[in-house]
Scaffold this active site. Structure first.
Site, short mmCIF file in Angstrom:
data_model
loop_
_atom_site.label_atom_id
_atom_site.label_comp_id
_atom_site.label_asym_id
_atom_site.label_seq_id
_atom_site.Cartn_x
_atom_site.Cartn_y
_atom_site.Cartn_z
N TYR A 145 0.85 -1.19 0.00
CA TYR A 145 0.00 0.00 0.00
C TYR A 145 0.89 1.23 0.00
O TYR A 145 1.77 1.38 0.84
CB TYR A 145 -0.90 0.00 1.25
CG TYR A 145 -1.76 1.23 1.39
CD1 TYR A 145 -2.86 1.43 0.58
CD2 TYR A 145 -1.48 2.18 2.37
CE1 TYR A 145 -3.67 2.56 0.73
CE2 TYR A 145 -2.27 3.30 2.53
CZ TYR A 145 -3.37 3.49 1.70
OH TYR A 145 -4.15 4.61 1.84
N ASP A 240 9.52 2.76 -0.79
CA ASP A 240 8.51 3.41 0.04
C ASP A 240 8.83 3.04 1.49
O ASP A 240 8.48 1.96 1.97
CB ASP A 240 7.12 2.94 -0.36
CG ASP A 240 6.02 3.60 0.48
OD1 ASP A 240 6.36 4.33 1.44
OD2 ASP A 240 4.84 3.38 0.18
N LYS A 268 5.34 9.32 8.66
CA LYS A 268 5.11 8.80 10.01
C LYS A 268 6.14 9.32 11.01
O LYS A 268 6.02 10.43 11.50
CB LYS A 268 5.04 7.27 9.98
CG LYS A 268 3.85 6.75 9.16
CD LYS A 268 3.68 5.26 9.26
CE LYS A 268 2.54 4.77 8.37
NZ LYS A 268 1.21 5.13 8.83
#
Length: 430
Positions: A145, A240, A268
């Site tokens: 994702y 990623d 994050k």
């Protein structure tokens, strides 16, 4: 039994104003049944809901809070920053300070752009890769994702897997056509794709350590094959690391594997709990971004001073000794979970890398999304609710990752293992 009456009422009201009552789908507890918890506050390794229940928290805002909730230095630095204003729409020294710190920790990121989310970071990196290579096709992996932008929502993990959304309504078919998908860790599969389309592929984007179908590490052979194929075909390799950056290791997954990507996306932890994303990499590629180059990127709140402060305050506190402590806690916890499952004769596969960990109700092995889908999600739902009753808050989906923070203590770990044992008892008796 814990009482959740206030959370139930709050969810009923929020559902009148927000789809599903939430602003991000996995928060809705659809995968596990029941209503979500509404959180009042967090402190260290614990969170407290509006009914007054206390939990040891392993969600940690889905990863950002590596220093735990309300870290004193982060809070103080943010309080000071707000007195100087919340946004200027003009350059600040904070942006350069954070960029220098990121480059120091992740040297492959020679130049970078700050954005406001991981989705924005991956979306921008893909646009840059297409602009730089003058090609349209991209390759991603089933169960990875990379945010909810159109090109990357095909065969995605995370909430897409939780809600069984396979055909991505709203995504134009032409965009899906230009996104080639391969099974994660499938070396033969990616070689075949490059054999057929190598001169059309702008980039490969991959989670080097997948975290959006539970924790599944990429194999060294798989990731090295991606590096070799993209180099040979003059495509770009994008790691990623929105989740694995500063989580799998201090210097990221690319340091663990000793593989240097062309571009990296971060998020994050890099914001310390505030909305931040970063995309960056090789200088010659990044110079294609406006105003230096022709690939457009802009953002009103990019480089927001509060977000930069949260990121700097967090990264400045990280060091190798802190990671050794967190890694030891994660290892102790995951060994305890596996032992508890074995003692109760429940098939479980437990994965962890650095401060990332997850457990699958699945005898294993679990190496890709097809393996993850063999997990017993019904058992997971029962088990998740049993854990809550014993004061442990884990990700409310079999397809998500849990995290360790610097604030989790040995006592937290011991209590969590005891809670897992008790939850196994509860489910077997229920």
């Amino acid at each position: 039994m814990l009482n959740f009456e206030k959370s139930k009422q709050a969810f009923k009201e929020s559902s009148q104003y927000m789809p599903g009552g939430v602003n991000s789908p996995v928060r809705a507890f659809k995968n596990v049944g029941g209503d979500p918890l509404f959180i009042e506050k967090g402190a260290g390794s614990h969170i407290f809901d509006i009914d007054g229940n206390e939990y040891i928290d392993y969600v940690l805002s889905w990863g950002p809070l590596i220093l735990g909730h309300a870290d004193p230095k982060v809070v103080k630095d943010l309080q000071d920053a707000t007195t100087r204003g919340t946004s200027y729409g003009a350059p600040t020294l904070l942006e350069t300070e954070l960029a220098k710190k990121i480059h120091e920790i992740v040297p492959s990121v020679e130049m970078m752009r700050m954005v406001s989310s991981g989705t924005e970071a991956t979306m921008s990196a893909i646009r840059l890769a297409r602009g730089y290579t003058h090609r349209d096709k991209i390759v991603k992996f089933v169960g990875n994702y990379h945010g909810h932008s159109d090109s990357l929502l095909v065969d995605a993990g995370s909430g897409v897997a939780t809600f069984n959304v396979h055909d991505a309504p709203g995504v134009p078919k032409d965009l899906a056509y230009d996104t080639l998908t391969v099974a994660y860790n499938d070396v033969a599969g990616i070689k075949n794709v490059f054999k057929a389309h190598g001169d059309e592929i702008a980039c490969v984007i991959v989670e080097p350590i997948a975290g959006n179908m539970g924790v599944i590490p990429g194999t060294k052979e798989f990731l090295q094959t991606l590096r070799d194929l993209t180099t040979e075909s003059h495509s770009l390799l994008i790691f990623d690391e929105v989740m694995s950056g500063f989580r799998a290791a201090y210097h990221g997954a690319q340091d663990l594997y000793q593989i240097k990507p062309d571009l990296t996306t971060l998020g994050k932890v890099v914001g310390g709990g505030l909305p931040v994303g970063v995309f960056g990499g090789r200088r010659d590629i990044m110079e294609y971004i406006t105003p230096d180059g022709p690939v457009y990127h802009a953002g009103t709140l990019s480089g927001n001073p509060l977000a930069m402060t949260g990121g700097l305050s967090t990264l400045e506190q990280l060091n190798d000794d802190l990671y050794k402590q967190m890694f030891a806690r994660t290892d102790e916890l995951t060994r305890g979970i596996k032992q508890a499952a074995d003692d109760h004769h429940v098939p479980v596969t437990v994965h962890h890398v650095g401060t990332m960990w997850s457990y699958f109700f699945n005898k294993g092995p679990v190496n890709n999304f097809a393996d993850v889908q063999k997990s017993d999600v019904d058992y997971f739902a029962k088990f998740f609710k049993a854990l809550l009753q014993h004061g442990v808050y884990t990700a409310p989906s079999q397809f998500e990752t849990n995290f360790m923070s610097s604030k989790h203590t040995k006592e937290d770990i011991q209590k969590t293992i005891a809670a897992f044992n008790a939850a196994f008892d509860d489910v077997s008796e229920g």
